[in-house]
Structure formats: C-alpha cells, structure tokens
Design a protein around this motif. Structure first.
Motif, short mmCIF file in Angstrom:
data_model
loop_
_atom_site.label_atom_id
_atom_site.label_comp_id
_atom_site.label_asym_id
_atom_site.label_seq_id
_atom_site.Cartn_x
_atom_site.Cartn_y
_atom_site.Cartn_z
N UNK A 1 0.86 -1.16 0.28
CA UNK A 1 0.04 0.32 0.00
C UNK A 1 0.55 1.03 -0.49
N UNK A 2 2.05 0.87 0.81
CA UNK A 2 2.69 2.56 0.88
C UNK A 2 3.52 2.56 -0.01
N UNK A 3 3.77 1.36 -0.88
CA UNK A 3 3.95 1.87 -2.97
C UNK A 3 3.12 2.35 -3.31
N UNK A 4 2.40 2.01 -3.62
CA UNK A 4 1.01 2.59 -4.38
C UNK A 4 0.95 3.85 -3.95
N UNK A 5 1.24 4.29 -2.92
CA UNK A 5 0.37 6.02 -2.78
C UNK A 5 2.23 6.54 -2.54
N UNK A 6 3.50 6.06 -2.57
CA UNK A 6 4.64 6.88 -3.29
C UNK A 6 4.56 6.87 -4.49
N UNK A 7 4.15 6.23 -5.73
CA UNK A 7 3.75 5.99 -6.97
C UNK A 7 2.61 7.00 -7.28
N UNK A 8 1.54 6.91 -6.67
CA UNK A 8 1.03 7.92 -6.66
C UNK A 8 1.32 9.44 -6.55
N UNK A 9 1.69 9.29 -5.81
CA UNK A 9 2.15 11.31 -5.31
C UNK A 9 3.53 11.17 -6.00
N UNK A 10 4.68 10.81 -5.97
CA UNK A 10 5.56 11.26 -7.30
C UNK A 10 4.09 11.01 -9.01
N UNK A 11 3.27 10.73 -8.93
CA UNK A 11 2.46 10.74 -10.61
C UNK A 11 2.34 12.47 -10.27
N UNK A 12 1.86 12.49 -9.60
CA UNK A 12 1.47 13.80 -9.00
C UNK A 12 2.05 14.59 -9.50
N UNK A 13 2.92 14.55 -8.68
CA UNK A 13 3.93 15.64 -8.73
C UNK A 13 5.14 15.81 -9.70
N UNK A 14 4.92 14.65 -10.88
CA UNK A 14 5.51 15.14 -11.96
C UNK A 14 4.19 16.01 -13.29
N UNK A 15 3.07 15.67 -12.83
CA UNK A 15 1.76 15.88 -13.64
C UNK A 15 1.91 17.61 -13.01
N UNK A 16 2.26 17.79 -12.28
CA UNK A 16 2.62 19.37 -12.11
C UNK A 16 3.52 20.59 -12.57
N UNK A 17 4.33 19.41 -12.04
CA UNK A 17 5.36 20.10 -12.97
C UNK A 17 6.02 20.41 -14.06
N UNK A 18 5.49 19.55 -14.71
CA UNK A 18 5.03 19.08 -16.38
C UNK A 18 3.79 20.81 -16.29
N UNK A 19 2.84 20.44 -16.10
CA UNK A 19 2.00 21.08 -16.72
C UNK A 19 2.48 22.45 -15.90
N UNK A 20 3.11 23.43 -14.79
CA UNK A 20 3.37 24.67 -14.61
C UNK A 20 4.41 24.97 -15.69
N UNK A 21 5.85 23.76 -16.25
CA UNK A 21 6.09 24.39 -17.23
C UNK A 21 5.84 24.70 -18.48
N UNK A 22 4.94 24.12 -19.15
CA UNK A 22 4.05 23.67 -20.08
C UNK A 22 3.79 25.66 -20.57
N UNK A 23 2.77 25.62 -18.99
CA UNK A 23 2.22 26.73 -19.13
C UNK A 23 3.10 27.90 -19.00
#
Length: 118
Positions: free
Chosen positions: A1-23
């Motif tokens: 369960x901890x692994x899934x939460x870690x990778x979900x958080x990492x994906x959200x952070x990467x998505x936010x970072x990429x969206x910010x850069x593109x904007x």
C-alpha cells in the motif's frame, strides 16, 4: 500500500511540474509576450549601440584635437609672434586716381530689384 501511495504522489508531482512548465512556455509564446521580449531586446541593443557610438565620437574628438595640436606645432602656429603685423590696407586692389574709369564711387546707389528691366 505504501508503494502505491508513493508512486501516486510521485505521478501527481510530476504532472503538476510538467503542467507548470508547459503553461509558462505557452505564456512566453503569446504574441504580447513575444512583442514585449523583442522590444526589451531592441532597447538593450540600442543602448549598447548608443554607448559605443558615443565612445567612438569621444575617441575621434580626442584624436582630432591631438592631431590638430601636432599640426599646429609642425607649422609653427603655436610659436609666439616676435614682429608686428603690417597695418591693414583700406584701398581697393585696382584703384588708380589718375584714370577716371578706375575711380571708386562710394556714393553710387544700386538697385537690387530683380524685376527691373535691364
């Protein structure tokens, strides 16, 4: 369960970072932003050109004054004058009082009207 939460958080952070850069990049590529960037660069280039032109003009002026002083020294124009200059002549170059056609008439009147028949 901890692994899934870690990778979900990492994906959200990467998505936010990429969206910010593109904007940010999209905002930089708008016509208003491109025009402002070009205007700022043009002002910077203009200031550099002006500074170089002023520096060049000052260098030319300094070298011109130096060369003029060298030429004055070479021609002896800076040397003090030991003799007096002759008095100025107040006579016309072709004055001849014996021949009436060379007598200068100081009281003659001339018409400067160009519409007058000649």
């Amino acid at each position: 369960m901890f692994r899934r939460t870690f990778w979900f958080g990492t994906g959200v952070a990467a998505g936010v970072w990429a969206t910010t850069k593109v904007n940010r990049k999209l905002k930089q590529l708008t016509p208003d932003s491109l025009a402002a960037t070009a205007a700022n660069k043009a002002l910077d280039v203009g200031a550099r050109v002006r500074d170089r032109a002023v520096g060049f003009a000052l260098d030319v002026r300094d070298n011109m004054a130096q060369r003029e002083a060298e030429l004055d020294d070479a021609l002896g124009l800076n040397a003090p004058v030991d003799r007096e200059l002759p008095a100025l002549r107040h006579h016309t170059a072709i004055e001849n009082s014996k021949d009436p056609k060379y007598v200068v008439d100081d009281h003659a009147t001339y018409s400067y009207n160009r519409n007058e028949d000649h």
